[in-house]
Design a protein around this motif. Structure first.
Motif, mmCIF file in Angstrom:
data_model
loop_
_atom_site.group_PDB
_atom_site.id
_atom_site.type_symbol
_atom_site.label_atom_id
_atom_site.label_comp_id
_atom_site.label_asym_id
_atom_site.label_seq_id
_atom_site.Cartn_x
_atom_site.Cartn_y
_atom_site.Cartn_z
ATOM 1 N N THR A 227 18.890 -8.208 -0.973
ATOM 2 C CA THR A 227 19.038 -8.188 0.486
ATOM 3 C C THR A 227 19.447 -6.810 0.986
ATOM 4 O O THR A 227 18.908 -6.314 1.983
ATOM 5 N N THR A 228 20.424 -6.184 0.286
ATOM 6 C CA THR A 228 20.867 -4.862 0.733
ATOM 7 C C THR A 228 19.758 -3.825 0.560
ATOM 8 O O THR A 228 19.652 -2.897 1.364
ATOM 9 N N LEU A 229 18.933 -4.006 -0.466
ATOM 10 C CA LEU A 229 17.811 -3.088 -0.654
ATOM 11 C C LEU A 229 16.839 -3.205 0.509
ATOM 12 O O LEU A 229 16.350 -2.188 1.042
ATOM 13 N N ARG A 230 16.576 -4.449 0.906
ATOM 14 C CA ARG A 230 15.669 -4.654 2.045
ATOM 15 C C ARG A 230 16.280 -4.076 3.322
ATOM 16 O O ARG A 230 15.589 -3.443 4.131
ATOM 17 N N VAL A 268 7.267 1.751 -8.036
ATOM 18 C CA VAL A 268 7.255 1.023 -6.765
ATOM 19 C C VAL A 268 6.623 -0.349 -6.945
ATOM 20 O O VAL A 268 7.137 -1.359 -6.446
ATOM 21 N N VAL A 269 5.524 -0.402 -7.696
ATOM 22 C CA VAL A 269 4.854 -1.689 -7.952
ATOM 23 C C VAL A 269 5.783 -2.615 -8.735
ATOM 24 O O VAL A 269 5.895 -3.812 -8.444
ATOM 25 N N ALA A 270 6.487 -2.051 -9.745
ATOM 26 C CA ALA A 270 7.401 -2.859 -10.547
ATOM 27 C C ALA A 270 8.527 -3.434 -9.687
ATOM 28 O O ALA A 270 8.912 -4.609 -9.841
ATOM 29 N N GLU A 271 9.057 -2.623 -8.765
ATOM 30 C CA GLU A 271 10.108 -3.116 -7.873
ATOM 31 C C GLU A 271 9.588 -4.242 -6.987
ATOM 32 O O GLU A 271 10.287 -5.233 -6.743
ATOM 33 N N ALA A 272 8.346 -4.109 -6.520
ATOM 34 C CA ALA A 272 7.761 -5.152 -5.679
ATOM 35 C C ALA A 272 7.563 -6.441 -6.474
ATOM 36 O O ALA A 272 7.793 -7.539 -5.957
ATOM 37 N N ARG A 273 7.155 -6.313 -7.725
ATOM 38 C CA ARG A 273 6.999 -7.500 -8.571
ATOM 39 C C ARG A 273 8.338 -8.197 -8.788
ATOM 40 O O ARG A 273 8.438 -9.426 -8.725
ATOM 41 N N GLU A 274 9.364 -7.395 -9.055
ATOM 42 C CA GLU A 274 10.684 -7.973 -9.316
ATOM 43 C C GLU A 274 11.227 -8.679 -8.080
ATOM 44 O O GLU A 274 11.843 -9.741 -8.183
ATOM 45 N N ASN A 304 5.851 0.627 1.704
ATOM 46 C CA ASN A 304 5.609 0.026 3.011
ATOM 47 C C ASN A 304 4.284 -0.717 3.056
ATOM 48 O O ASN A 304 4.174 -1.792 3.662
ATOM 49 N N LEU A 305 3.248 -0.160 2.424
ATOM 50 C CA LEU A 305 1.955 -0.834 2.396
ATOM 51 C C LEU A 305 2.045 -2.138 1.613
ATOM 52 O O LEU A 305 1.457 -3.162 2.002
ATOM 53 N N LEU A 306 2.791 -2.112 0.507
ATOM 54 C CA LEU A 306 2.991 -3.337 -0.262
ATOM 55 C C LEU A 306 3.808 -4.359 0.537
ATOM 56 O O LEU A 306 3.500 -5.562 0.518
ATOM 57 N N GLY A 307 4.847 -3.896 1.221
ATOM 58 C CA GLY A 307 5.638 -4.803 2.047
ATOM 59 C C GLY A 307 4.795 -5.461 3.119
ATOM 60 O O GLY A 307 4.942 -6.659 3.411
ATOM 61 N N ASN A 308 3.890 -4.693 3.715
ATOM 62 C CA ASN A 308 2.993 -5.251 4.725
ATOM 63 C C ASN A 308 2.073 -6.303 4.116
ATOM 64 O O ASN A 308 1.837 -7.362 4.702
ATOM 65 N N ALA A 309 1.553 -6.004 2.919
ATOM 66 C CA ALA A 309 0.657 -6.958 2.252
ATOM 67 C C ALA A 309 1.401 -8.232 1.874
ATOM 68 O O ALA A 309 0.857 -9.339 2.001
ATOM 69 N N MET A 310 2.635 -8.097 1.408
ATOM 70 C CA MET A 310 3.437 -9.270 1.060
ATOM 71 C C MET A 310 3.704 -10.143 2.293
ATOM 72 O O MET A 310 3.675 -11.374 2.221
ATOM 73 N N THR A 311 3.946 -9.489 3.413
ATOM 74 C CA THR A 311 4.298 -10.218 4.628
ATOM 75 C C THR A 311 3.095 -10.913 5.245
ATOM 76 O O THR A 311 3.173 -12.076 5.654
ATOM 77 N N GLY A 363 9.767 -11.125 10.213
ATOM 78 C CA GLY A 363 8.829 -10.388 9.373
ATOM 79 C C GLY A 363 8.999 -8.884 9.420
ATOM 80 O O GLY A 363 8.132 -8.155 8.973
ATOM 81 N N GLY A 364 10.079 -8.387 9.941
ATOM 82 C CA GLY A 364 10.305 -6.946 9.990
ATOM 83 C C GLY A 364 10.304 -6.430 11.417
ATOM 84 O O GLY A 364 10.145 -7.178 12.381
ATOM 85 N N LEU A 365 10.465 -5.104 11.544
ATOM 86 C CA LEU A 365 10.572 -4.486 12.863
ATOM 87 C C LEU A 365 9.225 -4.034 13.411
ATOM 88 O O LEU A 365 9.134 -3.647 14.570
ATOM 89 N N GLY A 366 8.202 -4.053 12.578
ATOM 90 C CA GLY A 366 6.918 -3.548 13.037
ATOM 91 C C GLY A 366 6.831 -2.032 12.990
ATOM 92 O O GLY A 366 6.069 -1.423 13.732
ATOM 93 N N LEU A 367 7.623 -1.412 12.104
ATOM 94 C CA LEU A 367 7.628 0.047 11.998
ATOM 95 C C LEU A 367 6.975 0.545 10.717
ATOM 96 O O LEU A 367 6.668 1.732 10.606
ATOM 97 N N GLY A 368 6.785 -0.347 9.743
ATOM 98 C CA GLY A 368 6.327 0.081 8.422
ATOM 99 C C GLY A 368 5.021 0.846 8.448
ATOM 100 O O GLY A 368 4.904 1.933 7.866
ATOM 101 N N LEU A 369 4.003 0.289 9.123
ATOM 102 C CA LEU A 369 2.698 0.944 9.138
ATOM 103 C C LEU A 369 2.716 2.207 9.996
ATOM 104 O O LEU A 369 2.008 3.172 9.701
ATOM 105 N N TYR A 370 3.521 2.200 11.051
ATOM 106 C CA TYR A 370 3.671 3.418 11.864
ATOM 107 C C TYR A 370 4.207 4.552 10.998
ATOM 108 O O TYR A 370 3.711 5.687 11.049
ATOM 109 N N ILE A 371 5.208 4.258 10.173
ATOM 110 C CA ILE A 371 5.798 5.279 9.308
ATOM 111 C C ILE A 371 4.799 5.703 8.237
ATOM 112 O O ILE A 371 4.708 6.886 7.889
ATOM 113 N N CYS A 372 4.021 4.752 7.722
ATOM 114 C CA CYS A 372 2.967 5.106 6.762
ATOM 115 C C CYS A 372 2.027 6.143 7.370
ATOM 116 O O CYS A 372 1.678 7.144 6.727
#
Length: 403
Positions: A227-230, A268-274, A304-311, A363-372
């Motif tokens: 949670t704190t990581l997110r 990054v992929v490993a962290e997303a899997r975990e 961020n791209l992975l987070g968007n895909a997960m969401t 589902g987030g703030l809607g900033l991830g793809l903007y930052i990408c």
């Protein structure tokens, strides 16, 4: 012909009206044309209220002595009567006119002829008059001359209304920009101030995971770490967004020869899997050359791209990550299945705070793809998206790897 005593509010309004007339480029030409075509020595656009008569623009060929901003006693003018009747007044020769032969206006200003046509704005409000005077008689009452004045008065009214709408729009835009700037400064300060309490929570989570003889506490600590990581990622997004919007831009620290980018991306992929053990996540990362980039920012881009895909991707479809160097570019692709992004929404996905109508709450703030997008632009690259029912949704980042 000096300024007359009027209220401060009306004086301010009249000053704005004079300025508005001055911004209409056609007015000087209109006044010159009136004098040339009628033989009148003085023409003006006058702002006429219940209290005052003010010249907004003048053409003075007879040294009448009135300039823009100059005022006359309203009761000494025929514009006062024209305003009251909302009708034009045309006088070829004061000496022979059955109505105005002995009128005080002619006597005060020594006039031989006179014409005044109301300027009424499209909303019906009375602005003033388009008028002309001369010490000598002139033929003004013919249909051609009156029609010319009426057309010019209507043209000035339309231009004033357009100018007014533009001023309102510009004021609203300026206000919105000021509010937006304050909001973004607040967001930046808030994001910064949240880091300290979050660090304390993260340290507590780390201590809980060390209690190996108490499995329940370890699980709580692990959930708390996730949670704190997110939350940390959200704060980073907010801070990056605020920096970008407040003018400093999203900073990058370009390294000329990054030789472990493939490893960094696999982390990054490993962290997303975990963090998402229930999701299918495949990676095909092959980068066999050195890359010029900001390693941490490219990791953030993939995260961020992975987070968007997960969401937004459907859980029954796998998420695929692919990275290659092709024709001098690092090509990073994240593909997911699920709902297709509508064609009219494809150009909106990189806007801040934008989320599709199908987004779930939280589902987030809607900033991830903007930052990408900002990260990719800071590298001099491009970020595109394509979406179809057959091939899924793919985000493709292309970053030049050379110097």
């Amino acid at each position: 012909m000096n300024k007359l005593p009027i209220g401060d509010d009306e004086e301010a309004r009249i000053a704005r009206d004079i300025e508005a007339v001055s911004r209409i480029d056609a007015v000087p030409s209109i006044l010159r044309l009136i004098c040339k075509n009628t033989g009148m020595g003085f023409a003006a656009v006058a702002r006429v209220t219940e209290q005052s008569w003010t010249a907004c623009a003048v053409q003075d060929d007879v040294n009448f002595g009135l300039v823009a901003g100059g005022q006359l006693d309203l009761r000494t003018t025929l514009c006062f009567e024209s305003r009251a009747a909302r009708a034009s007044i045309v006088i070829d020769n004061f000496d022979n006119d059955p109505v105005y032969k002995d009128h005080h206006t002619a006597q005060i200003y020594k006039l031989g002829s006179y014409i005044s046509v109301p300027i009424v704005l499209p909303d019906g409000s009375y602005f003033g008059n388009l008028c002309a005077i001369d010490p000598n008689p002139n033929e003004l009452s013919n249909a051609r001359t009156l029609s010319m004045f009426e057309v010019f008065a209507d043209l000035i009214a339309i231009q004033l209304a357009t100018e007014g709408r533009q001023q309102v729009a510009e004021a609203a835009l300026l206000h919105e920009r000021e509010v937006s700037s304050l909001r973004e400064q607040f967001i930046a300060v808030l994001g910064h101030d949240l880091r300290n309490p979050l660090s304390a929570v993260s340290a507590t989570a780390e201590l809980l995971t060390l209690r190996k003889n108490e499995p329940d506490l370890v699980k709580i600590g692990q959930r708390l770490k996730t949670t704190t990581l997110r939350m940390a990622h959200l704060i980073d997004d907010v801070m990056d967004f605020a920096r970008g919007r407040l003018g400093s831009g999203i900073g990058v620290s370009i390294e000329e020869d990054v030789d472990d980018l493939a490893t960094a991306l696999r982390m990054v992929v490993a962290e997303a899997r975990e963090a998402n053990p229930e999701r299918m996540l495949a990676d095909d990362i092959v980068i066999s050359t050195r890359v010029r980039c900001d390693r941490a920012r490219v990791q953030q881009l993939l995260s961020n791209l992975l987070g968007n895909a997960m969401t937004h991707g459907a859980t029954e479809f796998p998420i695929a990550v692919r990275a290659r160097v092709d024709n001098g570019e690092l090509v990073l692709t994240v593909l997911n299945g699920g709902n297709v992004i509508a064609v009219d929404a494809l150009n909106k996905v990189f806007e801040p705070y934008w989320r599709p109508p199908t987004s779930k709450p939280g589902g987030g703030l809607g900033l991830g793809l903007y930052i990408c997008k900002q990260i990719v632009c800071a590298h001099g690259g491009t970020l595109d998206v394509r979406s179809s029912a057959e091939d899924g949704t793919a985000f493709v980042a292309r970053l030049p790897i050379g110097g």
